[in-house]
Scaffold this motif. Sequence first.
Motif, PDB file in Angstrom:
ATOM      1  N   UNK A 261       0.738  -1.211  -0.039  1.00 18.36           N
ATOM      2  CA  UNK A 261      -0.112   0.033  -0.017  1.00 18.36           C
ATOM      3  C   UNK A 261       0.810   1.539  -0.040  1.00 18.36           C
ATOM      4  N   UNK A 262       2.031   1.077   0.660  1.00 18.48           N
ATOM      5  CA  UNK A 262       3.082   2.376   0.558  1.00 18.48           C
ATOM      6  C   UNK A 262       3.279   2.757  -0.946  1.00 18.48           C
ATOM      7  N   UNK A 263       3.333   1.913  -1.749  1.00 18.60           N
ATOM      8  CA  UNK A 263       3.563   2.276  -3.320  1.00 18.60           C
ATOM      9  C   UNK A 263       2.203   3.108  -3.843  1.00 18.60           C
ATOM     10  N   UNK A 264       1.231   2.604  -3.531  1.00 15.57           N
ATOM     11  CA  UNK A 264       0.069   3.240  -4.122  1.00 15.57           C
ATOM     12  C   UNK A 264      -0.061   4.780  -3.348  1.00 15.57           C
ATOM     13  N   UNK A 265       0.328   4.837  -1.997  1.00 18.10           N
ATOM     14  CA  UNK A 265       0.138   6.150  -1.419  1.00 18.10           C
ATOM     15  C   UNK A 265       1.125   7.033  -2.146  1.00 18.10           C
ATOM     16  N   UNK A 266       2.382   6.397  -2.483  1.00 17.83           N
ATOM     17  CA  UNK A 266       3.491   7.138  -2.866  1.00 17.83           C
ATOM     18  C   UNK A 266       2.886   7.740  -4.177  1.00 17.83           C
ATOM     19  N   UNK A 267       2.425   7.165  -5.030  1.00 18.92           N
ATOM     20  CA  UNK A 267       1.881   7.340  -6.199  1.00 18.92           C
ATOM     21  C   UNK A 267       0.821   8.760  -6.238  1.00 18.92           C
ATOM     22  N   UNK A 273       1.830  16.568  -5.404  1.00 20.13           N
ATOM     23  CA  UNK A 273       2.815  17.225  -4.912  1.00 20.13           C
ATOM     24  C   UNK A 273       3.166  17.475  -3.638  1.00 20.13           C
ATOM     25  N   UNK A 274       2.926  16.257  -2.900  1.00 22.45           N
ATOM     26  CA  UNK A 274       3.298  16.065  -1.587  1.00 22.45           C
ATOM     27  C   UNK A 274       4.871  15.645  -1.404  1.00 22.45           C
ATOM     28  N   UNK A 275       5.665  16.737  -1.517  1.00 18.80           N
ATOM     29  CA  UNK A 275       7.042  16.162  -1.293  1.00 18.80           C
ATOM     30  C   UNK A 275       7.482  15.997  -0.066  1.00 18.80           C
ATOM     31  N   UNK A 276       6.998  16.376   1.070  1.00 23.75           N
ATOM     32  CA  UNK A 276       7.153  16.186   2.325  1.00 23.75           C
ATOM     33  C   UNK A 276       6.643  14.770   2.565  1.00 23.75           C
ATOM     34  N   UNK A 277       5.641  14.144   2.176  1.00 27.73           N
ATOM     35  CA  UNK A 277       5.409  12.806   2.322  1.00 27.73           C
ATOM     36  C   UNK A 277       6.548  11.690   1.524  1.00 27.73           C
ATOM     37  N   UNK A 278       6.710  12.131   0.591  1.00 26.07           N
ATOM     38  CA  UNK A 278       7.703  11.377  -0.336  1.00 26.07           C
ATOM     39  C   UNK A 278       8.935  11.228   0.351  1.00 26.07           C
ATOM     40  N   UNK A 279       9.428  12.510   0.834  1.00 29.32           N
ATOM     41  CA  UNK A 279      10.640  12.348   1.699  1.00 29.32           C
ATOM     42  C   UNK A 279      10.631  11.669   2.899  1.00 29.32           C
ATOM     43  N   UNK A 288      14.307  -1.727  -0.438  1.00 28.96           N
ATOM     44  CA  UNK A 288      15.071  -1.201  -1.666  1.00 28.96           C
ATOM     45  C   UNK A 288      13.880  -0.979  -2.699  1.00 28.96           C
ATOM     46  N   UNK A 289      12.750  -1.636  -2.566  1.00 30.65           N
ATOM     47  CA  UNK A 289      11.869  -1.408  -3.847  1.00 30.65           C
ATOM     48  C   UNK A 289      11.243   0.085  -3.338  1.00 30.65           C
ATOM     49  N   UNK A 290      10.710   0.440  -2.314  1.00 31.01           N
ATOM     50  CA  UNK A 290      10.237   1.593  -2.055  1.00 31.01           C
ATOM     51  C   UNK A 290      11.282   2.619  -1.997  1.00 31.01           C
ATOM     52  N   UNK A 291      12.425   2.666  -1.783  1.00 37.06           N
ATOM     53  CA  UNK A 291      13.560   3.641  -2.051  1.00 37.06           C
ATOM     54  C   UNK A 291      13.705   3.954  -3.540  1.00 37.06           C
ATOM     55  N   UNK A 292      13.655   2.880  -4.330  1.00 38.56           N
ATOM     56  CA  UNK A 292      13.804   3.039  -5.686  1.00 38.56           C
ATOM     57  C   UNK A 292      12.727   3.966  -6.226  1.00 38.56           C
ATOM     58  N   UNK A 293      11.411   3.657  -5.715  1.00 40.33           N
ATOM     59  CA  UNK A 293      10.379   4.427  -6.293  1.00 40.33           C
ATOM     60  C   UNK A 293      10.143   5.825  -5.871  1.00 40.33           C
ATOM     61  N   UNK A 294      10.705   5.887  -4.580  1.00 39.90           N
ATOM     62  CA  UNK A 294      10.890   7.490  -4.019  1.00 39.90           C
ATOM     63  C   UNK A 294      11.656   8.218  -4.824  1.00 39.90           C
ATOM     64  N   UNK A 295      12.768   7.502  -5.164  1.00 42.36           N
ATOM     65  CA  UNK A 295      13.699   8.335  -5.724  1.00 42.36           C
ATOM     66  C   UNK A 295      13.150   8.668  -7.330  1.00 42.36           C
ATOM     67  N   UNK A 296      12.495   7.668  -8.015  1.00 42.30           N
ATOM     68  CA  UNK A 296      12.129   7.924  -9.056  1.00 42.30           C
ATOM     69  C   UNK A 296      11.007   9.387  -9.250  1.00 42.30           C
ATOM     70  N   UNK A 297      10.466   9.122  -8.147  1.00 47.02           N
ATOM     71  CA  UNK A 297       9.162  10.293  -7.885  1.00 47.02           C
ATOM     72  C   UNK A 297      10.037  11.603  -7.746  1.00 47.02           C
ATOM     73  N   UNK A 298      11.064  11.466  -7.188  1.00 42.88           N
ATOM     74  CA  UNK A 298      11.788  12.844  -6.740  1.00 42.88           C
ATOM     75  C   UNK A 298      12.604  13.235  -8.033  1.00 42.88           C
ATOM     76  N   UNK A 299      12.944  12.307  -8.702  1.00 39.72           N
ATOM     77  CA  UNK A 299      13.621  12.711  -9.941  1.00 39.72           C
ATOM     78  C   UNK A 299      12.529  13.465 -11.096  1.00 39.72           C
ATOM     79  N   UNK A 300      11.392  12.746 -11.044  1.00 41.87           N
ATOM     80  CA  UNK A 300      10.242  13.347 -11.954  1.00 41.87           C
ATOM     81  C   UNK A 300       9.895  14.635 -11.411  1.00 41.87           C
TER      82      UNK A 300
END
Length: 456
Positions: A261-267, A273-279, A288-300
Amino acid sequence: MSEDESTPDESEAEQSADLDAIRDRLDSFENDLEDLESDLEAAETEDDLDVVEADLESTREDLEDVEIPDPPETDDDEEEDDEPTPEEELQDRYDDVESDLGDLEDDLEDQRGPYAEDVVSEIDGVANTITNTRWTVEGDEELIEAVNSFLTDVNDLLGSDLSTPGGLEPVSGAELGEKGEEEGNVPEKLEDTLEDATEAVEDAGLDPDDDAETIAGLLEATDDFEGDVDDATEWTDLEVREQLRREGFYDVLDHVKDFPPEWHALKVHEKRGNVDQILLAYETLGSEFMEEHCLEALERMGPEEAIDPMLQKANRRDQAAMRILGKIGVANDDVVDTLVDYVDSNPDLQKPAFRALGEIGAEDAVQPIADQLVADNPDVRSWAARALGLIGDTRTIDPLADVLENDDEDRVRASAAWALNQIGTTEALEIVAEYHDDRAYLVQAEAESVDLEPAA
Protein backbone atom coordinates in the motif's frame (compact mmCIF):
# COMPACT_ATOMS: atom_id res chain seq x y z
CA MET A 1 96.67 14.28 42.69
CA SER A 2 94.78 17.45 41.73
CA GLU A 3 91.79 18.76 43.63
CA ASP A 4 89.42 17.85 40.72
CA GLU A 5 90.51 14.23 40.67
CA SER A 6 89.06 11.60 43.00
CA THR A 7 89.75 7.96 43.62
CA PRO A 8 87.17 5.28 42.68
CA ASP A 9 86.44 4.74 46.37
CA GLU A 10 85.72 8.46 46.85
CA SER A 11 83.41 8.51 43.77
CA GLU A 12 81.45 5.49 45.03
CA ALA A 13 81.15 7.15 48.42
CA GLU A 14 79.71 10.29 46.84
CA GLN A 15 77.19 8.26 44.82
CA SER A 16 76.18 6.35 47.92
CA ALA A 17 75.69 9.62 49.80
CA ASP A 18 73.50 10.96 46.98
CA LEU A 19 71.35 7.84 47.08
CA ASP A 20 71.02 8.10 50.86
CA ALA A 21 69.86 11.70 50.47
CA ILE A 22 67.20 10.62 47.95
CA ARG A 23 66.17 7.81 50.27
CA ASP A 24 65.74 10.28 53.12
CA ARG A 25 63.62 12.57 50.91
CA LEU A 26 61.36 9.68 49.93
CA ASP A 27 60.98 8.78 53.62
CA SER A 28 59.88 12.37 54.21
CA PHE A 29 57.41 12.26 51.30
CA GLU A 30 55.85 9.06 52.62
CA ASN A 31 55.38 10.63 56.04
CA ASP A 32 53.95 13.80 54.47
CA LEU A 33 51.42 11.78 52.48
CA GLU A 34 50.20 10.07 55.63
CA ASP A 35 49.67 13.48 57.24
CA LEU A 36 47.93 14.80 54.10
CA GLU A 37 45.63 11.80 54.05
CA SER A 38 44.63 12.53 57.65
CA ASP A 39 44.11 16.21 56.83
CA LEU A 40 41.88 15.27 53.90
CA GLU A 41 39.77 12.95 56.03
CA ALA A 42 39.34 15.70 58.62
CA ALA A 43 38.44 18.42 56.07
CA GLU A 44 34.84 19.59 56.49
CA THR A 45 34.60 22.77 54.44
CA GLU A 46 35.74 24.02 51.05
CA ASP A 47 38.30 26.22 52.82
CA ASP A 48 39.74 23.12 54.53
CA LEU A 49 39.97 21.40 51.14
CA ASP A 50 41.70 24.46 49.64
CA VAL A 51 44.42 24.14 52.30
CA VAL A 52 44.90 20.44 51.57
CA GLU A 53 44.98 21.14 47.84
CA ALA A 54 47.72 23.75 48.29
CA ASP A 55 49.76 21.26 50.34
CA LEU A 56 49.30 18.57 47.69
CA GLU A 57 50.44 20.97 44.97
CA SER A 58 53.54 21.90 46.99
CA THR A 59 54.31 18.23 47.59
CA ARG A 60 54.04 17.43 43.90
CA GLU A 61 56.37 20.30 42.98
CA ASP A 62 58.94 19.04 45.50
CA LEU A 63 58.56 15.47 44.25
CA GLU A 64 59.15 16.53 40.65
CA ASP A 65 62.50 18.02 41.73
CA VAL A 66 63.74 14.59 42.77
CA GLU A 67 65.85 12.88 40.12
CA ILE A 68 66.58 9.19 40.42
CA PRO A 69 69.89 8.32 38.74
CA ASP A 70 69.98 5.56 36.16
CA PRO A 71 71.41 2.20 37.27
CA PRO A 72 75.07 1.68 36.35
CA GLU A 73 75.67 0.01 33.01
CA THR A 74 76.87 -3.58 33.04
CA ASP A 75 79.09 -5.37 30.57
CA ASP A 76 77.37 -7.78 28.23
CA ASP A 77 79.64 -10.56 29.50
CA GLU A 78 78.58 -10.07 33.10
CA GLU A 79 75.80 -12.29 34.38
CA GLU A 80 72.63 -10.39 35.15
CA ASP A 81 71.74 -10.21 38.81
CA ASP A 82 68.07 -10.74 39.68
CA GLU A 83 68.47 -8.43 42.68
CA PRO A 84 67.41 -4.83 41.90
CA THR A 85 70.04 -2.13 42.09
CA PRO A 86 69.75 0.65 44.70
CA GLU A 87 68.70 3.00 41.90
CA GLU A 88 65.91 0.63 40.80
CA GLU A 89 64.68 0.29 44.38
CA LEU A 90 64.54 4.07 44.72
CA GLN A 91 62.70 4.39 41.39
CA ASP A 92 60.09 1.89 42.60
CA ARG A 93 59.62 3.86 45.81
CA TYR A 94 59.38 7.12 43.84
CA ASP A 95 56.69 5.62 41.59
CA ASP A 96 54.73 4.45 44.64
CA VAL A 97 54.88 7.93 46.19
CA GLU A 98 53.74 9.53 42.93
CA SER A 99 50.86 7.04 42.63
CA ASP A 100 49.74 7.66 46.23
CA LEU A 101 49.92 11.41 45.65
CA GLY A 102 47.71 11.05 42.54
CA ASP A 103 45.20 9.03 44.55
CA LEU A 104 44.99 11.78 47.16
CA GLU A 105 44.44 14.39 44.45
CA ASP A 106 41.59 12.32 43.04
CA ASP A 107 40.10 11.84 46.52
CA LEU A 108 40.26 15.59 47.05
CA GLU A 109 38.22 16.25 43.90
CA ASP A 110 35.71 13.58 44.88
CA GLN A 111 35.30 15.18 48.32
CA ARG A 112 34.60 18.62 46.90
CA GLY A 113 31.11 19.85 46.25
CA PRO A 114 28.52 19.21 45.16
CA TYR A 115 28.08 22.65 43.63
CA ALA A 116 25.16 24.57 42.18
CA GLU A 117 27.04 24.53 38.86
CA ASP A 118 26.72 20.74 38.83
CA VAL A 119 22.94 21.05 39.10
CA VAL A 120 22.80 23.57 36.24
CA SER A 121 24.97 21.33 34.07
CA GLU A 122 22.71 18.34 34.71
CA ILE A 123 19.56 20.31 33.88
CA ASP A 124 21.13 21.60 30.66
CA GLY A 125 22.02 18.04 29.69
CA VAL A 126 18.45 16.83 30.13
CA ALA A 127 17.14 19.87 28.23
CA ASN A 128 19.43 19.03 25.30
CA THR A 129 18.09 15.47 25.28
CA ILE A 130 14.53 16.79 25.16
CA THR A 131 15.12 19.20 22.27
CA ASN A 132 17.39 16.92 20.21
CA THR A 133 15.06 13.91 20.27
CA ARG A 134 11.93 13.35 18.24
CA TRP A 135 9.07 12.32 20.51
CA THR A 136 5.69 10.75 19.95
CA VAL A 137 2.47 12.37 21.21
CA GLU A 138 2.66 9.98 24.18
CA GLY A 139 6.28 11.01 24.66
CA ASP A 140 5.33 14.69 24.76
CA GLU A 141 2.72 13.91 27.41
CA GLU A 142 5.31 11.98 29.45
CA LEU A 143 7.78 14.87 29.12
CA ILE A 144 5.23 17.36 30.40
CA GLU A 145 4.55 15.10 33.40
CA ALA A 146 8.31 14.63 34.03
CA VAL A 147 8.98 18.40 33.94
CA ASN A 148 6.05 19.12 36.23
CA SER A 149 7.34 16.57 38.75
CA PHE A 150 10.85 18.02 38.55
CA LEU A 151 9.62 21.59 39.02
CA THR A 152 7.67 20.49 42.10
CA ASP A 153 10.90 19.17 43.63
CA VAL A 154 12.81 22.34 42.70
CA ASN A 155 10.09 24.55 44.17
CA ASP A 156 10.12 22.55 47.43
CA LEU A 157 13.89 22.85 47.73
CA LEU A 158 14.30 26.49 46.66
CA GLY A 159 10.93 27.99 47.62
CA SER A 160 10.41 29.05 44.00
CA ASP A 161 7.16 29.04 42.00
CA LEU A 162 8.23 27.53 38.66
CA SER A 163 5.61 25.95 36.38
CA THR A 164 5.13 24.81 32.80
CA PRO A 165 3.29 27.11 30.35
CA GLY A 166 -0.49 26.96 30.47
CA GLY A 167 -2.34 25.10 27.73
CA LEU A 168 0.68 22.96 26.82
CA GLU A 169 -0.70 20.21 24.61
CA PRO A 170 1.04 17.56 22.48
CA VAL A 171 0.31 17.72 18.74
CA SER A 172 0.87 14.90 16.26
CA GLY A 173 2.85 15.39 13.06
CA ALA A 174 -0.30 15.27 10.93
CA GLU A 175 -2.08 17.81 13.17
CA LEU A 176 0.94 20.10 13.22
CA GLY A 177 0.48 20.96 9.58
CA GLU A 178 -3.09 22.08 10.28
CA LYS A 179 -2.51 23.94 13.55
CA GLY A 180 0.89 25.47 12.82
CA GLU A 181 4.24 25.33 14.58
CA GLU A 182 3.13 27.50 17.50
CA GLU A 183 0.62 24.87 18.57
CA GLY A 184 3.28 22.18 18.77
CA ASN A 185 6.94 22.29 19.79
CA VAL A 186 6.37 20.88 23.26
CA PRO A 187 10.12 20.20 23.66
CA GLU A 188 11.04 23.81 22.85
CA LYS A 189 8.50 25.19 25.30
CA LEU A 190 9.76 22.81 27.98
CA GLU A 191 13.31 23.96 27.23
CA ASP A 192 12.27 27.54 28.02
CA THR A 193 10.82 26.35 31.32
CA LEU A 194 14.02 24.48 32.18
CA GLU A 195 16.02 27.65 31.47
CA ASP A 196 13.89 29.30 34.16
CA ALA A 197 14.82 26.43 36.49
CA THR A 198 18.56 26.90 35.91
CA GLU A 199 18.19 30.65 36.54
CA ALA A 200 16.39 29.88 39.82
CA VAL A 201 19.28 27.62 40.90
CA GLU A 202 21.88 30.25 39.95
CA ASP A 203 19.95 33.06 41.64
CA ALA A 204 19.67 31.04 44.88
CA GLY A 205 23.39 31.59 45.53
CA LEU A 206 23.83 28.13 47.04
CA ASP A 207 26.98 27.65 49.10
CA PRO A 208 28.65 24.22 48.81
CA ASP A 209 29.16 24.10 52.59
CA ASP A 210 26.10 25.81 54.04
CA ASP A 211 23.65 24.49 51.41
CA ALA A 212 25.16 21.06 50.77
CA GLU A 213 21.89 19.26 51.58
CA THR A 214 19.88 21.48 49.22
CA ILE A 215 22.36 20.95 46.39
CA ALA A 216 22.35 17.20 47.00
CA GLY A 217 18.55 17.24 46.92
CA LEU A 218 18.55 19.12 43.62
CA LEU A 219 20.99 16.63 42.11
CA GLU A 220 18.82 13.75 43.24
CA ALA A 221 15.76 15.42 41.71
CA THR A 222 17.68 15.97 38.48
CA ASP A 223 18.72 12.31 38.37
CA ASP A 224 15.08 11.27 38.76
CA PHE A 225 14.10 13.75 36.06
CA GLU A 226 16.71 12.34 33.68
CA GLY A 227 15.37 8.84 34.31
CA ASP A 228 11.81 9.95 33.53
CA VAL A 229 12.95 11.55 30.27
CA ASP A 230 14.86 8.41 29.30
CA ASP A 231 11.66 6.41 29.82
CA ALA A 232 9.52 8.72 27.63
CA THR A 233 8.39 7.33 24.27
CA GLU A 234 10.63 8.39 21.40
CA TRP A 235 9.60 8.42 17.74
CA THR A 236 12.09 5.65 17.01
CA ASP A 237 10.27 3.40 19.48
CA LEU A 238 7.39 3.11 16.97
CA GLU A 239 7.22 0.62 14.14
CA VAL A 240 7.73 2.10 10.66
CA ARG A 241 4.11 1.78 9.54
CA GLU A 242 2.93 3.33 12.79
CA GLN A 243 5.26 6.29 12.18
CA LEU A 244 3.86 6.72 8.66
CA ARG A 245 0.28 6.38 9.89
CA ARG A 246 0.77 9.08 12.50
CA GLU A 247 2.29 11.40 9.89
CA GLY A 248 -0.81 11.02 7.69
CA PHE A 249 1.00 9.09 4.95
CA TYR A 250 -1.87 6.63 4.50
CA ASP A 251 -4.63 9.25 4.70
CA VAL A 252 -4.72 9.49 0.89
CA LEU A 253 -5.75 5.85 0.50
CA ASP A 254 -9.46 5.49 -0.16
CA HIS A 255 -8.70 2.06 -1.58
CA VAL A 256 -5.52 0.20 -2.45
CA LYS A 257 -4.75 -0.58 -6.09
CA ASP A 258 -1.12 -1.60 -5.70
CA PHE A 259 0.79 -3.73 -3.26
CA PRO A 260 2.41 -2.79 -0.99
CA PRO A 261 0.00 0.00 0.00
CA GLU A 262 2.95 2.35 0.53
CA TRP A 263 3.57 2.25 -3.24
CA HIS A 264 0.03 3.30 -4.02
CA ALA A 265 0.17 6.06 -1.40
CA LEU A 266 3.46 7.24 -2.91
CA LYS A 267 1.86 7.57 -6.35
CA VAL A 268 -1.00 9.65 -4.93
CA HIS A 269 1.38 11.91 -3.01
CA GLU A 270 3.47 12.46 -6.16
CA LYS A 271 0.36 13.35 -8.13
CA ARG A 272 -0.68 15.83 -5.45
CA GLY A 273 2.84 17.27 -5.11
CA ASN A 274 3.21 16.22 -1.47
CA VAL A 275 7.01 16.35 -1.38
CA ASP A 276 7.17 16.11 2.42
CA GLN A 277 5.35 12.78 2.37
CA ILE A 278 7.61 11.37 -0.34
CA LEU A 279 10.69 12.40 1.64
CA LEU A 280 9.13 10.90 4.75
CA ALA A 281 8.67 7.58 2.95
CA TYR A 282 12.21 7.75 1.56
CA GLU A 283 13.73 8.36 5.00
CA THR A 284 11.48 5.92 6.86
CA LEU A 285 10.89 2.88 4.68
CA GLY A 286 13.78 0.46 4.63
CA SER A 287 13.01 -1.57 1.50
CA GLU A 288 15.07 -1.16 -1.67
CA PHE A 289 11.85 -1.43 -3.67
CA MET A 290 10.27 1.63 -2.03
CA GLU A 291 13.52 3.60 -2.00
CA GLU A 292 13.81 3.13 -5.76
CA HIS A 293 10.26 4.36 -6.33
CA CYS A 294 10.76 7.33 -3.97
CA LEU A 295 13.87 8.36 -5.90
CA GLU A 296 12.07 7.99 -9.23
CA ALA A 297 9.26 10.23 -7.95
CA LEU A 298 11.76 12.84 -6.75
CA GLU A 299 13.57 12.76 -10.10
CA ARG A 300 10.30 13.43 -11.92
CA MET A 301 9.35 16.24 -9.52
CA GLY A 302 12.73 17.90 -8.92
CA PRO A 303 11.76 19.57 -5.61
CA GLU A 304 14.24 21.84 -3.82
CA GLU A 305 13.21 20.28 -0.49
CA ALA A 306 15.11 17.16 -1.60
CA ILE A 307 18.50 18.89 -1.95
CA ASP A 308 19.89 18.00 1.49
CA PRO A 309 18.98 14.29 1.52
CA MET A 310 20.12 13.93 -2.09
CA LEU A 311 23.42 15.63 -1.30
CA GLN A 312 24.01 13.10 1.45
CA LYS A 313 23.22 10.28 -0.94
CA ALA A 314 25.29 11.76 -3.79
CA ASN A 315 28.28 11.94 -1.46
CA ARG A 316 27.98 8.16 -1.23
CA ARG A 317 28.49 7.85 -5.00
CA ASP A 318 24.79 7.40 -5.77
CA GLN A 319 23.91 8.03 -9.42
CA ALA A 320 20.17 8.48 -8.87
CA ALA A 321 20.84 11.24 -6.34
CA MET A 322 23.07 13.03 -8.86
CA ARG A 323 20.33 12.88 -11.48
CA ILE A 324 17.83 14.30 -9.00
CA LEU A 325 20.17 17.18 -8.11
CA GLY A 326 20.40 17.96 -11.83
CA LYS A 327 16.63 17.89 -12.18
CA ILE A 328 16.25 20.21 -9.18
CA GLY A 329 18.58 22.62 -10.96
CA VAL A 330 19.87 24.67 -8.02
CA ALA A 331 23.56 25.52 -8.44
CA ASN A 332 24.48 26.20 -4.82
CA ASP A 333 28.07 25.66 -3.70
CA ASP A 334 27.43 22.38 -1.89
CA VAL A 335 25.71 20.83 -4.90
CA VAL A 336 28.37 21.95 -7.37
CA ASP A 337 31.27 20.89 -5.14
CA THR A 338 29.74 17.46 -4.61
CA LEU A 339 29.18 16.87 -8.32
CA VAL A 340 32.56 18.26 -9.40
CA ASP A 341 34.22 15.65 -7.21
CA TYR A 342 33.02 13.04 -9.73
CA VAL A 343 34.09 14.88 -12.91
CA ASP A 344 37.44 13.09 -12.88
CA SER A 345 36.14 9.76 -11.61
CA ASN A 346 35.08 6.52 -13.28
CA PRO A 347 32.70 6.73 -16.27
CA ASP A 348 29.73 5.33 -14.32
CA LEU A 349 29.88 8.36 -12.03
CA GLN A 350 31.09 10.87 -14.60
CA LYS A 351 28.02 10.51 -16.82
CA PRO A 352 25.36 11.52 -14.24
CA ALA A 353 27.69 14.16 -12.76
CA PHE A 354 28.29 15.79 -16.18
CA ARG A 355 24.59 15.76 -16.95
CA ALA A 356 23.60 17.24 -13.59
CA LEU A 357 26.22 19.99 -13.75
CA GLY A 358 24.99 20.86 -17.24
CA GLU A 359 21.34 20.95 -16.19
CA ILE A 360 22.00 23.27 -13.26
CA GLY A 361 24.24 25.51 -15.39
CA ALA A 362 27.23 25.25 -13.09
CA GLU A 363 29.67 27.82 -14.47
CA ASP A 364 32.18 26.96 -11.72
CA ALA A 365 32.41 23.47 -13.23
CA VAL A 366 33.33 24.65 -16.75
CA GLN A 367 37.09 24.21 -16.41
CA PRO A 368 37.10 20.72 -14.82
CA ILE A 369 34.56 19.55 -17.41
CA ALA A 370 36.50 21.13 -20.28
CA ASP A 371 39.60 19.26 -19.11
CA GLN A 372 37.74 16.03 -19.91
CA LEU A 373 37.43 16.95 -23.60
CA VAL A 374 40.81 15.24 -24.07
CA ALA A 375 40.00 12.15 -21.98
CA ASP A 376 41.00 8.77 -23.43
CA ASN A 377 37.44 7.45 -23.26
CA PRO A 378 35.34 8.82 -26.18
CA ASP A 379 32.15 8.48 -24.13
CA VAL A 380 33.63 10.78 -21.50
CA ARG A 381 34.64 13.33 -24.15
CA SER A 382 31.11 13.22 -25.59
CA TRP A 383 29.42 13.66 -22.19
CA ALA A 384 31.76 16.53 -21.34
CA ALA A 385 30.93 18.33 -24.61
CA ARG A 386 27.20 18.02 -24.03
CA ALA A 387 27.51 19.23 -20.44
CA LEU A 388 29.36 22.32 -21.66
CA GLY A 389 26.62 22.92 -24.20
CA LEU A 390 23.99 22.80 -21.47
CA ILE A 391 25.97 25.27 -19.34
CA GLY A 392 26.30 27.57 -22.35
CA ASP A 393 29.47 29.38 -21.31
CA THR A 394 31.01 31.17 -24.33
CA ARG A 395 34.52 30.48 -23.02
CA THR A 396 34.08 26.90 -24.22
CA ILE A 397 33.50 27.81 -27.89
CA ASP A 398 37.17 27.43 -28.89
CA PRO A 399 37.81 24.09 -27.14
CA LEU A 400 34.54 22.69 -28.53
CA ALA A 401 35.53 23.91 -32.02
CA ASP A 402 38.84 22.03 -31.63
CA VAL A 403 36.96 18.85 -30.73
CA LEU A 404 34.64 19.29 -33.71
CA GLU A 405 37.62 19.68 -36.03
CA ASN A 406 40.09 17.16 -34.64
CA ASP A 407 38.49 14.40 -32.59
CA ASP A 408 38.87 10.88 -34.03
CA GLU A 409 35.34 9.82 -33.04
CA ASP A 410 32.45 11.21 -35.11
CA ARG A 411 30.00 10.82 -32.23
CA VAL A 412 32.23 13.02 -30.07
CA ARG A 413 32.41 15.59 -32.88
CA ALA A 414 28.62 15.47 -33.18
CA SER A 415 28.32 16.18 -29.44
CA ALA A 416 30.63 19.17 -29.83
CA ALA A 417 28.50 20.46 -32.72
CA TRP A 418 25.36 20.00 -30.62
CA ALA A 419 27.00 21.89 -27.74
CA LEU A 420 27.93 24.81 -29.99
CA ASN A 421 24.35 24.92 -31.23
CA GLN A 422 23.18 25.07 -27.61
CA ILE A 423 25.53 27.98 -26.84
CA GLY A 424 23.86 29.69 -29.78
CA THR A 425 26.00 32.78 -30.27
CA THR A 426 26.72 33.90 -33.83
CA GLU A 427 30.34 32.79 -33.47
CA ALA A 428 29.34 29.33 -32.24
CA LEU A 429 26.68 28.84 -34.93
CA GLU A 430 28.98 29.95 -37.76
CA ILE A 431 31.52 27.35 -36.69
CA VAL A 432 28.93 24.56 -36.85
CA ALA A 433 27.47 25.77 -40.14
CA GLU A 434 30.79 25.14 -41.89
CA TYR A 435 30.29 21.39 -41.48
CA HIS A 436 27.16 21.11 -43.68
CA ASP A 437 28.94 18.61 -45.94
CA ASP A 438 30.77 16.71 -43.17
CA ARG A 439 31.56 13.03 -43.59
CA ALA A 440 29.46 12.18 -40.51
CA TYR A 441 25.70 12.33 -40.85
CA LEU A 442 25.18 13.46 -37.20
CA VAL A 443 27.56 16.38 -37.65
CA GLN A 444 25.81 17.31 -40.94
CA ALA A 445 22.46 17.24 -39.17
CA GLU A 446 23.70 19.67 -36.52
CA ALA A 447 25.14 21.96 -39.21
CA GLU A 448 21.92 21.92 -41.24
CA SER A 449 19.90 22.88 -38.15
CA VAL A 450 21.78 26.12 -37.79
CA ASP A 451 19.72 29.22 -38.51
CA LEU A 452 21.87 32.27 -39.10
CA GLU A 453 19.05 34.38 -40.51
CA PRO A 454 18.17 37.31 -38.23
CA ALA A 455 14.73 37.14 -36.69
CA ALA A 456 12.12 39.19 -38.49
